[in-house]
Design a protein around this motif. Sequence first.
Motif, PDB file in Angstrom:
ATOM      1  N   SER A  72       0.791  -1.221   0.000  1.00  0.00           N
ATOM      2  CA  SER A  72       0.000   0.000   0.000  1.00  0.00           C
ATOM      3  C   SER A  72       0.830   1.281   0.000  1.00  0.00           C
ATOM      4  O   SER A  72       0.382   2.307  -0.522  1.00  0.00           O
ATOM      5  CB  SER A  72      -0.949   0.012   1.210  1.00  0.00           C
ATOM      6  OG  SER A  72      -0.200  -0.045   2.419  1.00  0.00           O
ATOM      7  N   ASP A  73       2.029   1.264   0.572  1.00  0.00           N
ATOM      8  CA  ASP A  73       2.835   2.482   0.628  1.00  0.00           C
ATOM      9  C   ASP A  73       3.288   2.887  -0.775  1.00  0.00           C
ATOM     10  O   ASP A  73       3.658   2.032  -1.590  1.00  0.00           O
ATOM     11  CB  ASP A  73       4.057   2.287   1.523  1.00  0.00           C
ATOM     12  CG  ASP A  73       3.675   2.224   2.986  1.00  0.00           C
ATOM     13  OD1 ASP A  73       2.503   2.532   3.304  1.00  0.00           O
ATOM     14  OD2 ASP A  73       4.528   1.856   3.824  1.00  0.00           O
ATOM     15  N   ASN A  74       3.242   4.183  -1.019  1.00  0.00           N
ATOM     16  CA  ASN A  74       3.613   4.705  -2.340  1.00  0.00           C
ATOM     17  C   ASN A  74       5.131   4.906  -2.382  1.00  0.00           C
ATOM     18  O   ASN A  74       5.640   5.950  -1.999  1.00  0.00           O
ATOM     19  CB  ASN A  74       2.893   6.018  -2.604  1.00  0.00           C
ATOM     20  CG  ASN A  74       3.204   6.551  -3.993  1.00  0.00           C
ATOM     21  OD1 ASN A  74       3.644   5.803  -4.863  1.00  0.00           O
ATOM     22  ND2 ASN A  74       2.967   7.833  -4.196  1.00  0.00           N
ATOM     23  N   ILE A  75       5.831   3.865  -2.844  1.00  0.00           N
ATOM     24  CA  ILE A  75       7.292   3.901  -2.896  1.00  0.00           C
ATOM     25  C   ILE A  75       7.695   3.779  -4.358  1.00  0.00           C
ATOM     26  O   ILE A  75       7.534   2.710  -4.961  1.00  0.00           O
ATOM     27  CB  ILE A  75       7.924   2.764  -2.078  1.00  0.00           C
ATOM     28  CG1 ILE A  75       7.365   2.783  -0.643  1.00  0.00           C
ATOM     29  CG2 ILE A  75       9.441   2.881  -2.056  1.00  0.00           C
ATOM     30  CD1 ILE A  75       7.792   1.599   0.179  1.00  0.00           C
ATOM     31  N   PRO A  76       8.220   4.829  -4.972  1.00  0.00           N
ATOM     32  CA  PRO A  76       8.488   4.820  -6.424  1.00  0.00           C
ATOM     33  C   PRO A  76       9.353   3.656  -6.873  1.00  0.00           C
ATOM     34  O   PRO A  76       9.046   3.011  -7.888  1.00  0.00           O
ATOM     35  CB  PRO A  76       9.180   6.166  -6.652  1.00  0.00           C
ATOM     36  CG  PRO A  76       8.663   7.035  -5.553  1.00  0.00           C
ATOM     37  CD  PRO A  76       8.497   6.145  -4.373  1.00  0.00           C
ATOM     38  N   PHE A  77      10.431   3.373  -6.166  1.00  0.00           N
ATOM     39  CA  PHE A  77      11.329   2.311  -6.643  1.00  0.00           C
ATOM     40  C   PHE A  77      10.629   0.951  -6.579  1.00  0.00           C
ATOM     41  O   PHE A  77      10.861   0.091  -7.431  1.00  0.00           O
ATOM     42  CB  PHE A  77      12.638   2.291  -5.834  1.00  0.00           C
ATOM     43  CG  PHE A  77      12.493   1.839  -4.412  1.00  0.00           C
ATOM     44  CD1 PHE A  77      12.498   0.495  -4.081  1.00  0.00           C
ATOM     45  CD2 PHE A  77      12.377   2.762  -3.390  1.00  0.00           C
ATOM     46  CE1 PHE A  77      12.375   0.082  -2.771  1.00  0.00           C
ATOM     47  CE2 PHE A  77      12.258   2.353  -2.083  1.00  0.00           C
ATOM     48  CZ  PHE A  77      12.245   1.010  -1.760  1.00  0.00           C
ATOM     49  N   TRP A  78       9.748   0.764  -5.585  1.00  0.00           N
ATOM     50  CA  TRP A  78       9.068  -0.523  -5.470  1.00  0.00           C
ATOM     51  C   TRP A  78       8.026  -0.678  -6.587  1.00  0.00           C
ATOM     52  O   TRP A  78       7.838  -1.756  -7.139  1.00  0.00           O
ATOM     53  CB  TRP A  78       8.412  -0.633  -4.101  1.00  0.00           C
ATOM     54  CG  TRP A  78       7.798  -1.988  -3.855  1.00  0.00           C
ATOM     55  CD1 TRP A  78       6.480  -2.290  -3.755  1.00  0.00           C
ATOM     56  CD2 TRP A  78       8.494  -3.218  -3.703  1.00  0.00           C
ATOM     57  NE1 TRP A  78       6.298  -3.633  -3.550  1.00  0.00           N
ATOM     58  CE2 TRP A  78       7.538  -4.233  -3.511  1.00  0.00           C
ATOM     59  CE3 TRP A  78       9.840  -3.566  -3.718  1.00  0.00           C
ATOM     60  CZ2 TRP A  78       7.876  -5.554  -3.330  1.00  0.00           C
ATOM     61  CZ3 TRP A  78      10.177  -4.889  -3.530  1.00  0.00           C
ATOM     62  CH2 TRP A  78       9.219  -5.866  -3.341  1.00  0.00           C
ATOM     63  N   THR A  79       7.350   0.403  -6.935  1.00  0.00           N
ATOM     64  CA  THR A  79       6.392   0.372  -8.044  1.00  0.00           C
ATOM     65  C   THR A  79       7.087  -0.001  -9.349  1.00  0.00           C
ATOM     66  O   THR A  79       6.594  -0.784 -10.158  1.00  0.00           O
ATOM     67  CB  THR A  79       5.722   1.746  -8.198  1.00  0.00           C
ATOM     68  OG1 THR A  79       5.084   2.092  -6.969  1.00  0.00           O
ATOM     69  CG2 THR A  79       4.689   1.720  -9.314  1.00  0.00           C
ATOM     70  N   THR A  80       8.298   0.559  -9.549  1.00  0.00           N
ATOM     71  CA  THR A  80       9.074   0.238 -10.753  1.00  0.00           C
ATOM     72  C   THR A  80       9.420  -1.240 -10.805  1.00  0.00           C
ATOM     73  O   THR A  80       9.315  -1.898 -11.854  1.00  0.00           O
ATOM     74  CB  THR A  80      10.364   1.074 -10.779  1.00  0.00           C
ATOM     75  OG1 THR A  80      10.024   2.456 -10.778  1.00  0.00           O
ATOM     76  CG2 THR A  80      11.180   0.759 -12.025  1.00  0.00           C
ATOM     77  N   ILE A  81       9.832  -1.785  -9.669  1.00  0.00           N
ATOM     78  CA  ILE A  81      10.209  -3.202  -9.622  1.00  0.00           C
ATOM     79  C   ILE A  81       8.998  -4.090  -9.894  1.00  0.00           C
ATOM     80  O   ILE A  81       9.071  -5.056 -10.658  1.00  0.00           O
ATOM     81  CB  ILE A  81      10.832  -3.535  -8.253  1.00  0.00           C
ATOM     82  CG1 ILE A  81      12.201  -2.855  -8.123  1.00  0.00           C
ATOM     83  CG2 ILE A  81      10.979  -5.041  -8.077  1.00  0.00           C
ATOM     84  CD1 ILE A  81      12.832  -2.996  -6.760  1.00  0.00           C
ATOM     85  N   LYS A  82       7.861  -3.776  -9.279  1.00  0.00           N
ATOM     86  CA  LYS A  82       6.679  -4.638  -9.419  1.00  0.00           C
ATOM     87  C   LYS A  82       6.177  -4.707 -10.856  1.00  0.00           C
ATOM     88  O   LYS A  82       5.576  -5.701 -11.263  1.00  0.00           O
ATOM     89  CB  LYS A  82       5.563  -4.140  -8.493  1.00  0.00           C
ATOM     90  CG  LYS A  82       5.827  -4.427  -7.021  1.00  0.00           C
ATOM     91  CD  LYS A  82       4.553  -4.342  -6.194  1.00  0.00           C
ATOM     92  CE  LYS A  82       3.998  -2.922  -6.208  1.00  0.00           C
ATOM     93  NZ  LYS A  82       2.790  -2.820  -5.322  1.00  0.00           N
TER      94      LYS A  82
END
Length: 337
Positions: A72-82
């Motif tokens: 749920s947390d808005n973390i840019p690097f994690w969104t890119t990885i997913k």
Amino acid sequence: MAFIDGIKRQLRSVIEWKNPHPDALLVQWTENGDEIKNASKLIVGPGQGCIFVYEGKVQAVIDEQCLIDLESDNIPFWTTIKKFMQFFESEHKVGIYFYRKNKILDQKWGTLSPIKYDDPKYKFPVGLKAFGNYSYLVHDPKAFFVSVVGSHNEFYIDDFRRVMSARIIDPISDYLAESRYSYAEIDANREEIGRGISIKLSIAFRKLGFDITDFRIEGTDFDEDTLKRINRIADLSAEAQAAQAVGLDYVKVQHLEAMREAARNESGGAGMGMGLGAGIGFGQSMAQSMADTPSASTTQSDDDPMAKLAQLKKMFEAELISAAEYAAKKKDILDKL
């Protein structure tokens, strides 16, 4: 078993560094992209940091204790990885590395080989060996990962010790060359030398992501060749001081010593005679030297037997003449009374 292991990996929900090895500086959490994708939380514990690497590049560093909800947390690097982690399969390499933040204390160091430099006072090559201790910590995790860790998935205190041993010689050599300390001044200035070397080491290791602190020199020694030169200097200094104490010129003392050695080295019957002749010549040269050398006291006459006996005794006590030579010359002076 492989099927069960696969299910366990898919059910994993938390990424954290549990019970880290006491000597570990950096450890990769996983090599399996599925485990990373299925995780819902990231926990960074006390004294820990976390490095996210995507396709070989550091994308983010978390350097504070925290708990992050990856769903749920808005973390840019994690969104890119997913975006590249679909259906439990990915051709892209993702890595999460935990590193140790707290200071590593009281680490031992020592020079693997003698440090070579020219003594500024005596103008001969010196081979110095030294040892001590230091402390350090990971100051820049990104530089640490890029410059030191590279493709490795773990890094330990012993690994850093090897890096230190390989890189410590140049800063010490540079500092000794710049500070111009003679070999006899090293021990008396160990604290100052340690501070100077610490500055140079800090500059070098900052580029690798480390901060070096509390660098100290505990002891020093010299290699065999240097010790021979030092002992020779000590012997010559002692001889020069002894000659000065009895009012003799050091060059004349060296000349007399050479004559004595020549007498000692003769062998055989003829050699005994030659040795005796050399001994007589030595005594005559000694007498001539005493006659030519100004007395330590300018008020005493060269013909004063008491002054001659006193000077002769000083020469004997300084081991500039042997007991037999002392007795012979003393008898000669007394016979003239």
